[in-house]
Design an enzyme around this catalytic site. Structure first.
Site, PDB file in Angstrom:
ATOM      1  N   ARG A 169       0.823  -1.226   0.000  1.00 14.06           N
ATOM      2  CA  ARG A 169       0.000   0.000   0.000  1.00 14.06           C
ATOM      3  C   ARG A 169       0.856   1.276   0.000  1.00 14.06           C
ATOM      4  NH1 ARG A 169      -2.221  -3.331  -1.417  1.00 14.06           N
ATOM      5  NH2 ARG A 169      -4.149  -4.317  -0.800  1.00 14.06           N
ATOM      6  N   SER A 246     -11.277  -0.268   2.531  1.00 11.40           N
ATOM      7  CA  SER A 246     -10.703  -0.548   3.856  1.00 11.40           C
ATOM      8  C   SER A 246     -10.207   0.757   4.462  1.00 11.40           C
ATOM      9  CB  SER A 246      -9.527  -1.507   3.734  1.00 11.40           C
ATOM     10  OG  SER A 246      -9.971  -2.716   3.184  1.00 11.40           O
ATOM     11  N   GLU A 347      -5.907   4.052   5.715  1.00 17.39           N
ATOM     12  CA  GLU A 347      -5.484   3.822   4.331  1.00 17.39           C
ATOM     13  C   GLU A 347      -5.875   5.006   3.435  1.00 17.39           C
ATOM     14  OE1 GLU A 347      -5.897  -0.238   2.605  1.00 17.39           O
ATOM     15  OE2 GLU A 347      -6.809   0.831   0.927  1.00 17.39           O
TER      16      GLU A 347
HETATM   17  C1  LIG Z   1     -15.532  -0.075  -2.115  1.00 17.59           C
HETATM   18  C2  LIG Z   1     -14.047   0.133  -2.224  1.00 17.59           C
HETATM   19  C3  LIG Z   1     -13.199  -0.961  -2.321  1.00 17.59           C
HETATM   20  C4  LIG Z   1     -11.814  -0.792  -2.414  1.00 17.59           C
HETATM   21  N1  LIG Z   1     -11.004  -1.889  -2.524  1.00 17.59           N
HETATM   22  C5  LIG Z   1      -9.666  -1.740  -2.629  1.00 17.59           C
HETATM   23  C6  LIG Z   1      -8.816  -2.889  -2.739  1.00 17.59           C
HETATM   24  O1  LIG Z   1      -9.279  -4.025  -2.767  1.00 17.59           O
HETATM   25  N2  LIG Z   1      -7.478  -2.686  -2.822  1.00 17.59           N
HETATM   26  C7  LIG Z   1      -6.932  -1.435  -2.829  1.00 17.59           C
HETATM   27  O2  LIG Z   1      -5.706  -1.339  -2.911  1.00 17.59           O
HETATM   28  N3  LIG Z   1      -7.706  -0.334  -2.740  1.00 17.59           N
HETATM   29  C8  LIG Z   1      -9.053  -0.451  -2.641  1.00 17.59           C
HETATM   30  N4  LIG Z   1      -9.856   0.651  -2.526  1.00 17.59           N
HETATM   31  C9  LIG Z   1      -9.241   1.992  -2.516  1.00 17.59           C
HETATM   32  C10 LIG Z   1      -9.227   2.702  -3.886  1.00 17.59           C
HETATM   33  O3  LIG Z   1     -10.173   2.158  -4.744  1.00 17.59           O
HETATM   34  C11 LIG Z   1      -7.869   2.620  -4.554  1.00 17.59           C
HETATM   35  O4  LIG Z   1      -6.879   3.140  -3.728  1.00 17.59           O
HETATM   36  C12 LIG Z   1      -7.862   3.371  -5.902  1.00 17.59           C
HETATM   37  O5  LIG Z   1      -6.707   3.044  -6.623  1.00 17.59           O
HETATM   38  C13 LIG Z   1      -7.895   4.883  -5.740  1.00 17.59           C
HETATM   39  O6  LIG Z   1      -7.921   5.453  -7.037  1.00 17.59           O
HETATM   40  P1  LIG Z   1      -8.702   6.782  -7.339  1.00 17.59           P
HETATM   41  O7  LIG Z   1      -8.542   7.075  -8.784  1.00 17.59           O
HETATM   42  O8  LIG Z   1     -10.110   6.703  -6.848  1.00 17.59           O
HETATM   43  O9  LIG Z   1      -7.876   7.820  -6.469  1.00 17.59           O
HETATM   44  P2  LIG Z   1      -8.398   9.010  -5.522  1.00 17.59           P
HETATM   45  O10 LIG Z   1      -9.209   8.432  -4.434  1.00 17.59           O
HETATM   46  O11 LIG Z   1      -9.032  10.064  -6.349  1.00 17.59           O
HETATM   47  O12 LIG Z   1      -7.028   9.538  -4.962  1.00 17.59           O
HETATM   48  C14 LIG Z   1      -6.270   8.752  -4.055  1.00 17.59           C
HETATM   49  C15 LIG Z   1      -4.857   9.333  -3.973  1.00 17.59           C
HETATM   50  O13 LIG Z   1      -4.218   9.138  -5.239  1.00 17.59           O
HETATM   51  C16 LIG Z   1      -3.830  10.402  -5.786  1.00 17.59           C
HETATM   52  N5  LIG Z   1      -4.060  10.330  -7.237  1.00 17.59           N
HETATM   53  C17 LIG Z   1      -5.161   9.854  -7.882  1.00 17.59           C
HETATM   54  N6  LIG Z   1      -4.974   9.963  -9.209  1.00 17.59           N
HETATM   55  C18 LIG Z   1      -3.757  10.503  -9.399  1.00 17.59           C
HETATM   56  C19 LIG Z   1      -2.982  10.867 -10.545  1.00 17.59           C
HETATM   57  N7  LIG Z   1      -3.443  10.700 -11.794  1.00 17.59           N
HETATM   58  N8  LIG Z   1      -1.769  11.427 -10.339  1.00 17.59           N
HETATM   59  C20 LIG Z   1      -1.257  11.599  -9.099  1.00 17.59           C
HETATM   60  N9  LIG Z   1      -1.928  11.273  -7.991  1.00 17.59           N
HETATM   61  C21 LIG Z   1      -3.155  10.730  -8.136  1.00 17.59           C
HETATM   62  C22 LIG Z   1      -4.692  11.441  -5.104  1.00 17.59           C
HETATM   63  O14 LIG Z   1      -4.047  12.698  -5.090  1.00 17.59           O
HETATM   64  C23 LIG Z   1      -4.810  10.839  -3.715  1.00 17.59           C
HETATM   65  O15 LIG Z   1      -3.658  11.140  -2.982  1.00 17.59           O
HETATM   66  C24 LIG Z   1     -11.257   0.515  -2.424  1.00 17.59           C
HETATM   67  C25 LIG Z   1     -12.117   1.627  -2.322  1.00 17.59           C
HETATM   68  C26 LIG Z   1     -13.497   1.435  -2.231  1.00 17.59           C
HETATM   69  C27 LIG Z   1     -14.400   2.623  -2.137  1.00 17.59           C
END
Ligand SMILES: Cc1cc2nc3c(=O)[nH]c(=O)nc-3n(C[C@H](O)[C@H](O)[C@H](O)COP(=O)(O)OP(=O)(O)OC[C@H]3O[C@@H](n4cnc5c(N)ncnc54)[C@H](O)[C@@H]3O)c2cc1C
Length: 353
Positions: A169, A246, A347
């Site tokens: 992570r 999580s 997380e």
């Molecule tokens: C129901 C649910 C289940 C999930 N299950 C998992 C799982 O099984 N495993 C897991 O690892 N995670 C899980 N997650 C967490 C999440 O889905 C992941 O971390 C996902 O990769 C976040 O991506 P995002 O585009 O939504 O990022 P955001 O939530 O928009 O941003 C998260 C972080 O990443 C940065 N970021 C996003 N895009 C960029 C970019 N293009 N450039 C630079 N920085 C960026 C943001 O600034 C922020 O710091 C889950 C979340 C939910 C709601």
């Protein structure tokens, strides 16, 4: 024809752009579909000395009730390309591509390496940030390189996987170099005609007793079903999926901390569960710690609560504020620390606090 310039908007509510659905407004907001858009938006923010926040799919965030007093840049860069390289395929995707759509595409094309990460919400660009993983796979196993815009010198820079500092992570993007890189595109190397990865107990149980190896498509379907049963698949009709996934990382303990945990557990006639996927790295299940600190699934604290399907997900029960979510987070952390002597690290990224 010249592409239209990205429009900078003012006072845009951020809660609807996140899966948890809490938080205030962005002073300025812009949706960026190209590298050129990113350059223009960065120039705008730098000229006005505005703090920048990069938003992907909003699935790993808690945005403060005060919102973000600067520019929020939502990365919406599209596109997927495929190239063959010595029996492997190099898939390059724009940071704004929906992650699950990307996985579906790779699975449909018959390439293995990301199938167990089906159903994780968010964008391709979000995956390197916390080295997303599930059911025995992590993106660090397949990422070859990450194309970024480096805010250190305002240049486009390609980072090889080895430069990204991936571990559990974690990457440079959410630790040492947090806020420095805007991720534009990500390249993954996937394996043709490979078997799906069935390392995780839940998946092995799902397929127990069947003849032959399941296909990639069947594995993807199984993962999505298992995730849905845990409220870990975003479904509009499922209030348990109104979360940031999580909320706490599985803590990694030292040998002495692990001994102490075992001692405290035996005092309570409990046994620390021994999951092969976790215990290799002396990781302990954060869900077990939460549940054995008095927080059962379905626990309610005002407008916030714990998912009725998964002890690790804090949910917005409908009208929660960010303060409600953090009050429950604080309560869980304090009780786990008091009972087990272990600090649980959140997380999701806390934004604007
Ligand atoms: C129901 C649910 C289940 C999930 N299950 C998992 C799982 O099984 N495993 C897991 O690892 N995670 C899980 N997650 C967490 C999440 O889905 C992941 O971390 C996902 O990769 C976040 O991506 P995002 O585009 O939504 O990022 P955001 O939530 O928009 O941003 C998260 C972080 O990443 C940065 N970021 C996003 N895009 C960029 C970019 N293009 N450039 C630079 N920085 C960026 C943001 O600034 C922020 O710091 C889950 C979340 C939910 C709601």
């Amino acid at each position: 024809m010249q592409a239209e310039k990205a429009k900078i908007q003012e006072n845009v509510p951020l809660a609807p752009l996140t899966t948890l659905g809490v938080g205030g407004q962005a002073r300025f907001f812009v949706k960026l579909r190209s590298v050129r858009d990113v350059e223009d938006a960065v120039a705008f923010a730098q000229a006005k000395r505005l703090p920048l926040f990069v938003l992907g799919g909003g699935s790993n965030l808690v945005i403060s009730d005060q919102g973000w007093d600067g520019l929020v840049m939502q990365i919406a860069i599209p596109g997927m390309d495929e190239r063959q390289e010595q029996g492997k395929a190099l898939f390059e995707a724009g940071a704004g591509v929906d992650w699950d759509a990307f996985v579906a595409h790779c699975v449909a094309r018959g390439y293995a390496g990301v199938e167990c990460m089906s159903g994780i919400p968010g964008s391709v660009g979000g995956t390197p940030v916390q080295n997303v993983g599930a059911y025995g796979q992590e993106v660090s196993e397949t990422i070859v390189s990450v194309l970024t815009f480096d805010l250190g010198d305002n240049r486009v820079r390609e980072l090889k996987a080895a430069e990204c500092g991936f571990s559990y992570r974690t990457s440079i993007f959410n630790t040492s170099q947090r806020g420095r890189y805007i991720i534009l595109r990500v390249s993954y190397s996937l394996q043709a005609e490979a078997k799906p990865s069935l390392r995780y107990a839940d998946l092995q149980k799902y397929f127990a007793g069947r003849d032959g190896t399941p296909s990639l498509a069947e594995t993807r379907e199984a993962v999505r079903k298992i995730r849905a049963s845990k409220g870990m698949l975003i479904s509009p009709g499922d209030p348990d999926s109104r979360s940031a996934g999580s909320f706490f990382k599985n803590p990694i303990l030292s040998a002495s901390q692990h001994e102490e945990l075992t001692r405290r557990a035996s005092e309570r006639n409990l046994q620390v569960p021994n999951y092969p996927a976790l215990s290799q790295q002396r990781k302990v299940s954060a869900a077990w710690l939460v549940e054995n600190s008095g927080f059962k699934k379905g626990y309610v604290k005002g407008n916030a609560g714990i998912s009725s399907k998964h002890a690790l997900a804090i949910v917005n029960r409908g009208a929660a504020t960010a303060a409600d979510i953090l009050a429950l987070k604080d309560e869980i952390q304090a009780r786990v620390e008091q009972i087990w002597g272990i600090h649980l690290e959140p997380e999701p990224i806390l934004v604007g606090f």
